[in-house]
Design a protein around this motif. Sequence first.
Motif, mmCIF file in Angstrom:
data_model
loop_
_atom_site.group_PDB
_atom_site.id
_atom_site.type_symbol
_atom_site.label_atom_id
_atom_site.label_comp_id
_atom_site.label_asym_id
_atom_site.label_seq_id
_atom_site.Cartn_x
_atom_site.Cartn_y
_atom_site.Cartn_z
ATOM 1 N N GLN A 212 0.811 -1.211 0.000
ATOM 2 C CA GLN A 212 0.000 0.000 0.000
ATOM 3 C C GLN A 212 0.848 1.267 0.000
ATOM 4 O OE1 GLN A 212 -2.291 1.479 3.552
ATOM 5 N NE2 GLN A 212 -4.063 0.920 2.293
ATOM 6 N N ALA A 213 1.959 1.266 0.719
ATOM 7 C CA ALA A 213 2.813 2.462 0.771
ATOM 8 C C ALA A 213 3.330 2.823 -0.619
ATOM 9 C CB ALA A 213 3.979 2.242 1.735
ATOM 10 N N ASP A 214 3.745 1.816 -1.384
ATOM 11 C CA ASP A 214 4.215 2.073 -2.752
ATOM 12 C C ASP A 214 3.077 2.570 -3.639
ATOM 13 O OD1 ASP A 214 6.763 1.322 -2.091
ATOM 14 O OD2 ASP A 214 6.736 -0.590 -3.170
ATOM 15 N N GLN A 215 1.884 1.971 -3.470
ATOM 16 C CA GLN A 215 0.750 2.410 -4.280
ATOM 17 C C GLN A 215 0.385 3.854 -3.958
ATOM 18 O OE1 GLN A 215 -0.255 0.762 -6.759
ATOM 19 N NE2 GLN A 215 -0.479 -1.434 -6.371
ATOM 20 N N ILE A 216 0.432 4.240 -2.699
ATOM 21 C CA ILE A 216 0.117 5.614 -2.314
ATOM 22 C C ILE A 216 1.097 6.591 -2.958
ATOM 23 C CG2 ILE A 216 0.139 7.243 -0.369
ATOM 24 C CD1 ILE A 216 -1.121 5.029 1.322
ATOM 25 N N ASN A 217 2.365 6.278 -2.911
ATOM 26 C CA ASN A 217 3.365 7.156 -3.537
ATOM 27 C C ASN A 217 3.129 7.272 -5.041
ATOM 28 O OD1 ASN A 217 4.709 7.708 -1.131
ATOM 29 N ND2 ASN A 217 6.100 5.954 -1.350
ATOM 30 N N PHE A 219 0.171 6.724 -6.686
ATOM 31 C CA PHE A 219 -1.080 7.436 -6.966
ATOM 32 C C PHE A 219 -0.964 8.930 -6.669
ATOM 33 C CE2 PHE A 219 -3.422 3.231 -6.407
ATOM 34 C CZ PHE A 219 -3.735 3.126 -7.750
ATOM 35 N N ARG A 220 -0.201 9.294 -5.661
ATOM 36 C CA ARG A 220 -0.033 10.724 -5.362
ATOM 37 C C ARG A 220 0.532 11.453 -6.591
ATOM 38 N NH1 ARG A 220 2.414 10.257 -0.907
ATOM 39 N NH2 ARG A 220 0.639 10.688 0.463
ATOM 40 N N GLN A 221 1.521 10.857 -7.219
ATOM 41 C CA GLN A 221 2.074 11.450 -8.446
ATOM 42 C C GLN A 221 1.113 11.301 -9.617
ATOM 43 O OE1 GLN A 221 6.566 10.557 -8.906
ATOM 44 N NE2 GLN A 221 5.825 8.905 -7.596
ATOM 45 N N GLY A 222 0.482 10.117 -9.708
ATOM 46 C CA GLY A 222 -0.409 9.837 -10.828
ATOM 47 C C GLY A 222 -1.627 10.742 -10.846
ATOM 48 N N PHE A 223 -2.258 10.946 -9.695
ATOM 49 C CA PHE A 223 -3.444 11.807 -9.650
ATOM 50 C C PHE A 223 -3.090 13.233 -10.042
ATOM 51 C CE2 PHE A 223 -5.467 9.050 -6.038
ATOM 52 C CZ PHE A 223 -5.614 8.002 -6.919
ATOM 53 N N ALA A 224 -1.983 13.731 -9.530
ATOM 54 C CA ALA A 224 -1.576 15.107 -9.857
ATOM 55 C C ALA A 224 -1.313 15.257 -11.353
ATOM 56 C CB ALA A 224 -0.328 15.477 -9.051
ATOM 57 N N PHE A 225 -0.657 14.272 -11.938
ATOM 58 C CA PHE A 225 -0.376 14.313 -13.371
ATOM 59 C C PHE A 225 -1.659 14.282 -14.183
ATOM 60 C CE2 PHE A 225 0.108 11.225 -16.994
ATOM 61 C CZ PHE A 225 0.544 12.151 -17.930
ATOM 62 N N LEU A 226 -2.563 13.377 -13.860
ATOM 63 C CA LEU A 226 -3.796 13.236 -14.620
ATOM 64 C C LEU A 226 -4.704 14.452 -14.457
ATOM 65 C CD1 LEU A 226 -4.502 9.482 -13.824
ATOM 66 C CD2 LEU A 226 -3.671 10.415 -15.989
ATOM 67 N N ALA A 272 -6.414 4.072 3.007
ATOM 68 C CA ALA A 272 -5.500 5.205 2.833
ATOM 69 C C ALA A 272 -5.451 5.651 1.376
ATOM 70 C CB ALA A 272 -4.105 4.829 3.329
ATOM 71 N N VAL A 273 -5.553 4.709 0.434
ATOM 72 C CA VAL A 273 -5.584 5.072 -0.991
ATOM 73 C C VAL A 273 -6.879 5.801 -1.310
ATOM 74 C CG1 VAL A 273 -5.563 4.207 -3.357
ATOM 75 C CG2 VAL A 273 -4.063 3.178 -1.654
ATOM 76 N N GLY A 274 -7.982 5.319 -0.747
ATOM 77 C CA GLY A 274 -9.260 5.996 -0.958
ATOM 78 C C GLY A 274 -9.264 7.405 -0.398
ATOM 79 N N GLN A 275 -8.619 7.582 0.759
ATOM 80 C CA GLN A 275 -8.523 8.932 1.329
ATOM 81 C C GLN A 275 -7.714 9.851 0.429
ATOM 82 O OE1 GLN A 275 -10.167 10.040 3.837
ATOM 83 N NE2 GLN A 275 -10.901 8.165 4.816
ATOM 84 N N LEU A 276 -6.694 9.296 -0.194
ATOM 85 C CA LEU A 276 -5.886 10.077 -1.121
ATOM 86 C C LEU A 276 -6.729 10.523 -2.327
ATOM 87 C CD1 LEU A 276 -3.006 11.096 -1.868
ATOM 88 C CD2 LEU A 276 -2.684 8.946 -3.082
ATOM 89 N N LEU A 277 -7.604 9.641 -2.800
ATOM 90 C CA LEU A 277 -8.461 9.989 -3.932
ATOM 91 C C LEU A 277 -9.404 11.129 -3.588
ATOM 92 C CD1 LEU A 277 -9.144 9.004 -6.873
ATOM 93 C CD2 LEU A 277 -10.982 7.647 -5.847
#
Length: 280
Positions: A212-217, A219-226, A272-277
Amino acid sequence: MKVSITAFVALALASSSLATPSVKRHGPGKRGLVWPWYNGGLDPGRLNDGQGTVNLIYDYETSAPSSSNGNGGLAFIGMQRCTDCISSPISQLAARQQQLGFTTVFTLNEPDLNGISPQQAADWYKQHINPLAIKKALPAVTSSQNAGQGLDWVQQMVNACSGGCFYDYINIHWYGQSFAQFQSHVNDAHARFPNKKIVVTEFALQNPPGGQADQINFFRQGFAFLDSASFVEMYFPFLATSPSLFQSNDRNGSLFVGTGSTLYNNDGSISAVGQLLLQA
């Protein structure tokens, strides 16, 4: 001029509101949920914050999402994932679109790996998808770089259409090892089809060692890019479910992706990934 205390407070609050307008979130119109068939006990409304941060949902079918709260107040997108199947019969596509009122349709799921040729897809698309007077996406393809797969398959389908397929979106999936690879693939899709919007309907790291920690890192970059890419219309991180549901209902998928990208915890709360979304 005499002003009452009540009027003064009201005036001050109004002035404060005008001086500090609410911050516009980056997500509206782009962020959505990939909702698998086995999610009957989960509530998509938990990821609806009322501010439109997440406002889309699709479930690989042309029938409404199975959940404890319907579509959770999110905009449902129908998907004719198969040429014709029991869960989404092609004969019911138009009727279901009218009944559910979805204004966008996604089509075939990963035909580049499922034995459907670009010519077959083009003929099928012209017959069944063209007549729908709504937004349309070409079939969702994998990120395979092999000849005849991925974006190469899409180009072959476009060629087979000979200008006769009406569509609004190029639909891509991606799984890999890094944000740099993901960014490169999305940019490649845009470079190949510069006049069409891109929708990313599945994406995550492929079972990273850090879970999950790797996925969060990522997605944090991926969401900002998209969010910042004007050519990206919508995106859906994989997957809006819980680790236990994913493992018990799609073992191969959970082994391929891992469970660190799921948007729910096993108790149905937001991960935690959902919270990031849900963040701007």
